[in-house]
Design a protein around this motif. Structure first.
Motif, PDB file in Angstrom:
ATOM      1  N   ALA A  88     -14.017 -17.583   3.343  1.00 22.49           N
ATOM      2  CA  ALA A  88     -12.797 -18.120   3.952  1.00 22.49           C
ATOM      3  C   ALA A  88     -11.581 -17.353   3.458  1.00 22.49           C
ATOM      4  N   GLU A  89     -11.557 -17.018   2.182  1.00 19.22           N
ATOM      5  CA  GLU A  89     -10.436 -16.267   1.628  1.00 19.22           C
ATOM      6  C   GLU A  89     -10.317 -14.894   2.286  1.00 19.22           C
ATOM      7  N   SER A  90     -11.443 -14.220   2.497  1.00 21.43           N
ATOM      8  CA  SER A  90     -11.383 -12.895   3.140  1.00 21.43           C
ATOM      9  C   SER A  90     -10.999 -13.021   4.615  1.00 21.43           C
ATOM     10  N   ALA A  91     -11.415 -14.104   5.279  1.00 21.53           N
ATOM     11  CA  ALA A  91     -11.031 -14.308   6.678  1.00 21.53           C
ATOM     12  C   ALA A  91      -9.530 -14.535   6.798  1.00 21.53           C
ATOM     13  N   VAL A  92      -8.956 -15.259   5.846  1.00 25.03           N
ATOM     14  CA  VAL A  92      -7.511 -15.500   5.852  1.00 25.03           C
ATOM     15  C   VAL A  92      -6.766 -14.189   5.636  1.00 25.03           C
ATOM     16  N   LYS A  93      -7.225 -13.390   4.683  1.00 25.22           N
ATOM     17  CA  LYS A  93      -6.581 -12.102   4.416  1.00 25.22           C
ATOM     18  C   LYS A  93      -6.631 -11.202   5.642  1.00 25.22           C
ATOM     19  N   LYS A  94      -7.776 -11.182   6.308  1.00 25.27           N
ATOM     20  CA  LYS A  94      -7.932 -10.328   7.485  1.00 25.27           C
ATOM     21  C   LYS A  94      -7.061 -10.812   8.643  1.00 25.27           C
ATOM     22  N   ALA A  95      -6.993 -12.130   8.842  1.00 21.48           N
ATOM     23  CA  ALA A  95      -6.211 -12.689   9.942  1.00 21.48           C
ATOM     24  C   ALA A  95      -4.720 -12.459   9.738  1.00 21.48           C
ATOM     25  N   ARG A  96      -4.273 -12.560   8.504  1.00 22.04           N
ATOM     26  CA  ARG A  96      -2.848 -12.382   8.208  1.00 22.04           C
ATOM     27  C   ARG A  96      -2.465 -10.931   8.035  1.00 22.04           C
ATOM     28  N   GLY A  97      -3.435 -10.075   7.803  1.00 20.75           N
ATOM     29  CA  GLY A  97      -3.152  -8.649   7.661  1.00 20.75           C
ATOM     30  C   GLY A  97      -2.679  -8.251   6.280  1.00 20.75           C
ATOM     31  N   THR A  98      -2.493  -9.212   5.392  1.00 22.38           N
ATOM     32  CA  THR A  98      -2.076  -8.909   4.030  1.00 22.38           C
ATOM     33  C   THR A  98      -2.828  -9.804   3.072  1.00 22.38           C
ATOM     34  N   SER A  99      -2.754  -9.447   1.829  1.00 19.50           N
ATOM     35  CA  SER A  99      -3.363 -10.250   0.789  1.00 19.50           C
ATOM     36  C   SER A  99      -2.271 -10.952  -0.002  1.00 19.50           C
ATOM     37  N   ASN A 100      -2.506 -12.194  -0.360  1.00 16.69           N
ATOM     38  CA  ASN A 100      -1.561 -12.907  -1.211  1.00 16.69           C
ATOM     39  C   ASN A 100      -1.765 -12.560  -2.677  1.00 16.69           C
ATOM     40  N   ILE A 101      -2.857 -11.878  -2.968  1.00 18.33           N
ATOM     41  CA  ILE A 101      -3.198 -11.540  -4.345  1.00 18.33           C
ATOM     42  C   ILE A 101      -2.786 -10.098  -4.604  1.00 18.33           C
ATOM     43  N   GLU A 102      -1.916  -9.916  -5.577  1.00 15.40           N
ATOM     44  CA  GLU A 102      -1.488  -8.568  -5.938  1.00 15.40           C
ATOM     45  C   GLU A 102      -2.132  -8.166  -7.247  1.00 15.40           C
ATOM     46  N   ARG A 103      -2.488  -6.911  -7.340  1.00 15.88           N
ATOM     47  CA  ARG A 103      -3.054  -6.408  -8.582  1.00 15.88           C
ATOM     48  C   ARG A 103      -1.929  -6.218  -9.579  1.00 15.88           C
ATOM     49  N   PRO A 104      -2.221  -6.397 -10.869  1.00 16.18           N
ATOM     50  CA  PRO A 104      -1.166  -6.221 -11.871  1.00 16.18           C
ATOM     51  C   PRO A 104      -0.746  -4.765 -11.964  1.00 16.18           C
ATOM     52  N   THR A 105       0.513  -4.551 -12.298  1.00 17.12           N
ATOM     53  CA  THR A 105       1.007  -3.191 -12.483  1.00 17.12           C
ATOM     54  C   THR A 105       1.091  -2.897 -13.971  1.00 17.12           C
ATOM     55  N   SER A 106       0.916  -1.645 -14.297  1.00 14.91           N
ATOM     56  CA  SER A 106       1.035  -1.267 -15.711  1.00 14.91           C
ATOM     57  C   SER A 106       2.502  -1.059 -16.045  1.00 14.91           C
ATOM     58  N   ASN A 107       2.793  -1.040 -17.301  1.00 14.37           N
ATOM     59  CA  ASN A 107       4.163  -0.816 -17.741  1.00 14.37           C
ATOM     60  C   ASN A 107       4.533   0.656 -17.690  1.00 14.37           C
ATOM     61  N   ILE A 108       3.550   1.521 -17.577  1.00  9.96           N
ATOM     62  CA  ILE A 108       3.789   2.965 -17.589  1.00  9.96           C
ATOM     63  C   ILE A 108       4.001   3.441 -16.157  1.00  9.96           C
ATOM     64  N   GLU A 109       5.194   3.873 -15.845  1.00  5.99           N
ATOM     65  CA  GLU A 109       5.566   4.480 -14.574  1.00  5.99           C
ATOM     66  C   GLU A 109       5.354   3.559 -13.378  1.00  5.99           C
ATOM     67  N   GLY A 110       5.128   2.271 -13.582  1.00  4.46           N
ATOM     68  CA  GLY A 110       5.002   1.316 -12.484  1.00  4.46           C
ATOM     69  C   GLY A 110       3.819   1.540 -11.585  1.00  4.46           C
ATOM     70  N   LYS A 111       2.797   2.277 -12.062  1.00  2.07           N
ATOM     71  CA  LYS A 111       1.612   2.525 -11.239  1.00  2.07           C
ATOM     72  C   LYS A 111       0.680   1.317 -11.325  1.00  2.07           C
ATOM     73  N   LYS A 112      -0.016   1.064 -10.233  1.00  5.66           N
ATOM     74  CA  LYS A 112      -0.977  -0.025 -10.224  1.00  5.66           C
ATOM     75  C   LYS A 112      -2.193   0.357 -11.040  1.00  5.66           C
ATOM     76  N   VAL A 113      -2.739  -0.614 -11.722  1.00  2.00           N
ATOM     77  CA  VAL A 113      -3.884  -0.388 -12.601  1.00  2.00           C
ATOM     78  C   VAL A 113      -5.151  -0.393 -11.788  1.00  2.00           C
TER      79      VAL A 113
END
Length: 118
Positions: free
Chosen positions: A93-118
């Motif tokens: 159900a969670e993946s169906a919601v993400k697909k239907a909305r076109g985005t994910s509500n869950i963001e991956r954490p970012t590192s403190n170094i240069e703002g790159k995603k981990v």
């Protein structure tokens, strides 16, 4: 938000019993489910088969998933019944919601170094 759809006595009783919602609250949630819910055509795999079986048990009705609850609407968008989505279908159900909305509500954490995603 749209007007509250008609709520059957059975749906009001089940919402009170299963979720502790009164008639006014279930009206608001049902309206949101109609507007933002996921229909069986937006799902796939075991979740789709589960919803198809439930739709066959309620001829002429369509199940809709909203906030991990299954709402069954009948003619003229009358809410017939509501129950909690079984645990084994939560990830689907969670993946169906993400697909239907076109985005994910869950963001991956970012590192403190240069703002790159981990």
């Amino acid at each position: 938000m749209a007007n509250s759809p008609p709520i059957s006595e059975h749906a009001a009783d089940r919402a009170k019993e299963r979720f502790g919602l009164n008639r006014r609250a279930i009206g608001r949630v049902a309206a949101a489910a109609l507007e933002h819910g996921i229909s069986p055509t937006d799902t796939r795999g075991s979740l789709r088969r589960y919803l198809d079986v439930k739709a066959a048990l309620h001829p002429g009705c369509e199940p809709v998933i909203h906030h991990l609850r299954v709402f069954v609407f009948g003619r003229e968008d009358t809410l017939i019944t509501v129950w909690e989505l079984p645990h084994e279908f939560l990830r689907s159900a969670e993946s169906a919601v993400k697909k239907a909305r076109g985005t994910s509500n869950i963001e991956r954490p970012t590192s403190n170094i240069e703002g790159k995603k981990v």
